[in-house]
Write a protein that holds these residues in place. Structure first.
Motif, mmCIF file in Angstrom:
data_model
loop_
_atom_site.group_PDB
_atom_site.id
_atom_site.type_symbol
_atom_site.label_atom_id
_atom_site.label_comp_id
_atom_site.label_asym_id
_atom_site.label_seq_id
_atom_site.Cartn_x
_atom_site.Cartn_y
_atom_site.Cartn_z
ATOM 1 N N GLU A 18 -2.687 18.527 -16.644
ATOM 2 C CA GLU A 18 -1.444 17.806 -16.318
ATOM 3 C C GLU A 18 -1.376 17.460 -14.829
ATOM 4 N N ARG A 19 -1.777 18.387 -13.997
ATOM 5 C CA ARG A 19 -1.737 18.151 -12.554
ATOM 6 C C ARG A 19 -2.799 17.133 -12.141
ATOM 7 N N ILE A 20 -3.914 17.099 -12.846
ATOM 8 C CA ILE A 20 -4.951 16.100 -12.546
ATOM 9 C C ILE A 20 -4.391 14.703 -12.797
ATOM 10 N N ASP A 21 -3.715 14.516 -13.920
ATOM 11 C CA ASP A 21 -3.113 13.211 -14.223
ATOM 12 C C ASP A 21 -2.126 12.798 -13.147
ATOM 13 N N GLU A 22 -1.274 13.730 -12.722
ATOM 14 C CA GLU A 22 -0.294 13.426 -11.681
ATOM 15 C C GLU A 22 -0.971 13.118 -10.352
ATOM 16 N N ALA A 23 -1.980 13.903 -10.003
ATOM 17 C CA ALA A 23 -2.698 13.670 -8.746
ATOM 18 C C ALA A 23 -3.366 12.301 -8.758
ATOM 19 N N GLU A 24 -3.933 11.946 -9.888
ATOM 20 C CA GLU A 24 -4.599 10.648 -10.024
ATOM 21 C C GLU A 24 -3.592 9.501 -9.839
ATOM 22 N N LEU A 25 -2.439 9.606 -10.482
ATOM 23 C CA LEU A 25 -1.404 8.586 -10.360
ATOM 24 C C LEU A 25 -0.903 8.469 -8.925
ATOM 25 N N LEU A 26 -0.566 9.595 -8.315
ATOM 26 C CA LEU A 26 -0.020 9.563 -6.956
ATOM 27 C C LEU A 26 -1.051 9.072 -5.946
ATOM 28 N N THR A 27 -2.287 9.465 -6.132
ATOM 29 C CA THR A 27 -3.351 8.990 -5.236
ATOM 30 C C THR A 27 -3.501 7.481 -5.366
ATOM 31 N N SER A 28 -3.480 6.981 -6.584
ATOM 32 C CA SER A 28 -3.568 5.530 -6.792
ATOM 33 C C SER A 28 -2.458 4.799 -6.053
ATOM 34 N N GLU A 29 -1.247 5.332 -6.143
ATOM 35 C CA GLU A 29 -0.115 4.701 -5.472
ATOM 36 C C GLU A 29 -0.293 4.689 -3.960
ATOM 37 N N LEU A 30 -0.698 5.820 -3.388
ATOM 38 C CA LEU A 30 -0.842 5.893 -1.936
ATOM 39 C C LEU A 30 -1.996 5.036 -1.429
ATOM 40 N N VAL A 31 -3.106 5.041 -2.150
ATOM 41 C CA VAL A 31 -4.253 4.215 -1.740
ATOM 42 C C VAL A 31 -3.886 2.739 -1.837
ATOM 43 N N THR A 32 -3.262 2.345 -2.928
ATOM 44 C CA THR A 32 -2.857 0.947 -3.083
ATOM 45 C C THR A 32 -1.911 0.539 -1.964
ATOM 46 N N ASN A 33 -0.942 1.391 -1.643
ATOM 47 C CA ASN A 33 -0.028 1.095 -0.528
ATOM 48 C C ASN A 33 -0.800 0.897 0.765
ATOM 49 N N ALA A 34 -1.741 1.793 1.036
ATOM 50 C CA ALA A 34 -2.511 1.680 2.274
ATOM 51 C C ALA A 34 -3.292 0.372 2.316
ATOM 52 N N LEU A 35 -3.888 -0.005 1.202
ATOM 53 C CA LEU A 35 -4.700 -1.224 1.179
ATOM 54 C C LEU A 35 -3.842 -2.481 1.284
ATOM 55 N N ILE A 36 -2.705 -2.482 0.614
ATOM 56 C CA ILE A 36 -1.839 -3.661 0.636
ATOM 57 C C ILE A 36 -1.145 -3.819 1.983
ATOM 58 N N HIS A 37 -0.597 -2.723 2.495
ATOM 59 C CA HIS A 37 0.263 -2.821 3.673
ATOM 60 C C HIS A 37 -0.473 -2.735 5.003
ATOM 61 N N THR A 38 -1.686 -2.215 5.014
ATOM 62 C CA THR A 38 -2.383 -2.114 6.297
ATOM 63 C C THR A 38 -3.571 -3.056 6.393
ATOM 64 N N ARG A 39 -4.188 -3.384 5.273
ATOM 65 C CA ARG A 39 -5.339 -4.283 5.230
ATOM 66 C C ARG A 39 -6.515 -3.800 6.089
#
Length: 120
Positions: free
Chosen positions: A27-48
Protein backbone atom coordinates in the motif's frame (compact mmCIF):
# COMPACT_ATOMS: atom_id res chain seq x y z
CA UNK A 1 16.58 11.88 -13.93
CA UNK A 2 18.29 15.02 -15.09
CA UNK A 3 16.21 16.19 -18.05
CA UNK A 4 12.79 17.66 -18.75
CA UNK A 5 11.31 14.76 -20.70
CA UNK A 6 8.04 13.96 -18.92
CA UNK A 7 8.13 10.42 -20.30
CA UNK A 8 10.91 9.85 -17.74
CA UNK A 9 8.27 9.95 -14.98
CA UNK A 10 7.32 6.36 -15.85
CA UNK A 11 10.96 5.29 -15.54
CA UNK A 12 11.20 6.92 -12.12
CA UNK A 13 8.02 5.12 -11.03
CA UNK A 14 9.39 1.74 -12.15
CA UNK A 15 12.72 2.25 -10.42
CA UNK A 16 11.03 3.42 -7.22
CA UNK A 17 8.65 0.42 -7.22
CA UNK A 18 11.59 -1.95 -7.73
CA UNK A 19 13.59 -0.35 -4.89
CA UNK A 20 10.68 -0.14 -2.46
CA UNK A 21 9.55 -3.70 -3.24
CA UNK A 22 12.32 -4.86 -0.95
CA UNK A 23 11.68 -2.24 1.74
CA UNK A 24 8.01 -1.34 2.12
CA UNK A 25 4.43 -2.54 2.37
CA UNK A 26 2.50 -2.74 -0.93
CA UNK A 27 0.00 0.00 0.00
CA UNK A 28 2.80 2.42 0.85
CA UNK A 29 4.60 1.58 -2.41
CA UNK A 30 1.50 2.61 -4.38
CA UNK A 31 1.25 5.87 -2.45
CA UNK A 32 4.97 6.59 -2.80
CA UNK A 33 4.76 5.96 -6.54
CA UNK A 34 1.79 8.32 -6.93
CA UNK A 35 3.30 11.11 -4.83
CA UNK A 36 6.68 10.81 -6.54
CA UNK A 37 4.98 11.06 -9.94
CA UNK A 38 3.22 14.23 -8.84
CA UNK A 39 6.37 15.88 -7.49
CA UNK A 40 8.53 14.92 -10.48
CA UNK A 41 5.88 16.11 -12.93
CA UNK A 42 5.62 19.42 -11.04
CA UNK A 43 9.38 19.86 -11.16
CA UNK A 44 9.52 19.14 -14.89
CA UNK A 45 6.56 21.35 -15.80
CA UNK A 46 7.29 24.31 -13.56
CA UNK A 47 11.08 24.48 -13.68
CA UNK A 48 11.96 23.06 -17.11
CA UNK A 49 15.42 22.24 -15.77
CA UNK A 50 15.09 18.60 -14.81
CA UNK A 51 14.93 16.94 -11.43
CA UNK A 52 16.91 14.56 -9.26
CA UNK A 53 14.99 11.94 -7.28
CA UNK A 54 16.34 10.27 -4.14
CA UNK A 55 14.49 7.56 -2.23
CA UNK A 56 15.50 6.06 1.08
CA UNK A 57 13.86 3.39 3.17
CA UNK A 58 14.62 2.89 6.82
CA UNK A 59 13.05 0.83 9.55
CA UNK A 60 9.35 1.61 9.26
CA UNK A 61 9.58 4.59 6.90
CA UNK A 62 10.09 5.77 3.33
CA UNK A 63 11.44 9.17 2.29
CA UNK A 64 11.43 10.51 -1.26
CA UNK A 65 13.10 13.78 -2.25
CA UNK A 66 12.69 15.56 -5.58
CA UNK A 67 15.28 18.22 -6.18
CA UNK A 68 14.97 20.83 -8.88
CA UNK A 69 17.22 23.71 -9.77
CA UNK A 70 14.87 26.70 -9.46
CA UNK A 71 14.59 28.60 -6.22
CA UNK A 72 10.87 29.44 -6.62
CA UNK A 73 8.90 27.75 -3.86
CA UNK A 74 5.74 25.86 -4.73
CA UNK A 75 2.74 28.15 -4.37
CA UNK A 76 -0.43 26.97 -2.66
CA UNK A 77 -3.04 26.30 -5.30
CA UNK A 78 -6.75 25.68 -4.94
CA UNK A 79 -8.00 24.02 -8.13
CA UNK A 80 -11.47 24.78 -9.40
CA UNK A 81 -13.86 22.40 -11.14
CA UNK A 82 -12.76 23.57 -14.62
CA UNK A 83 -9.10 22.61 -14.05
CA UNK A 84 -9.57 18.90 -14.67
CA UNK A 85 -6.71 17.19 -12.86
CA UNK A 86 -4.37 20.19 -13.00
CA UNK A 87 -3.09 21.54 -9.70
CA UNK A 88 -3.77 18.61 -7.43
CA UNK A 89 -0.21 17.31 -6.90
CA UNK A 90 0.57 19.08 -3.63
CA UNK A 91 -2.97 18.46 -2.40
CA UNK A 92 -2.32 14.72 -2.82
CA UNK A 93 1.04 15.03 -1.09
CA UNK A 94 -0.55 16.86 1.87
CA UNK A 95 -3.37 14.30 2.04
CA UNK A 96 -1.39 11.06 1.77
CA UNK A 97 2.07 11.77 3.20
CA UNK A 98 2.74 11.40 6.90
CA UNK A 99 5.13 14.36 6.62
CA UNK A 100 6.27 16.60 3.77
CA UNK A 101 8.08 19.85 3.18
CA UNK A 102 10.30 22.02 1.06
CA UNK A 103 13.96 22.68 1.81
CA UNK A 104 15.75 25.46 -0.01
CA UNK A 105 19.19 24.72 -1.40
CA UNK A 106 22.02 26.93 -2.62
CA UNK A 107 20.75 26.15 -6.10
CA UNK A 108 17.11 25.15 -6.21
CA UNK A 109 15.00 23.31 -3.68
CA UNK A 110 14.04 19.85 -2.47
CA UNK A 111 10.39 18.90 -2.10
CA UNK A 112 10.13 15.77 0.04
CA UNK A 113 7.63 13.46 1.67
CA UNK A 114 7.75 10.65 4.18
CA UNK A 115 5.48 7.65 4.60
CA UNK A 116 5.39 5.34 7.58
CA UNK A 117 5.11 1.66 6.79
CA UNK A 118 8.45 0.52 5.53
CA UNK A 119 9.36 -2.98 6.57
CA UNK A 120 10.97 -3.12 10.03
Amino acid sequence: MGHTDRSAVGEVRRELREFLGRHAEAERIDEAELLTSELVTNALIHTRHGAVVTATAGPGSIRVEVRDFMSDLPAPYVPNADDGTHGRGLILVRSLADAWGVDTQMLGKVVWFELRGGRP
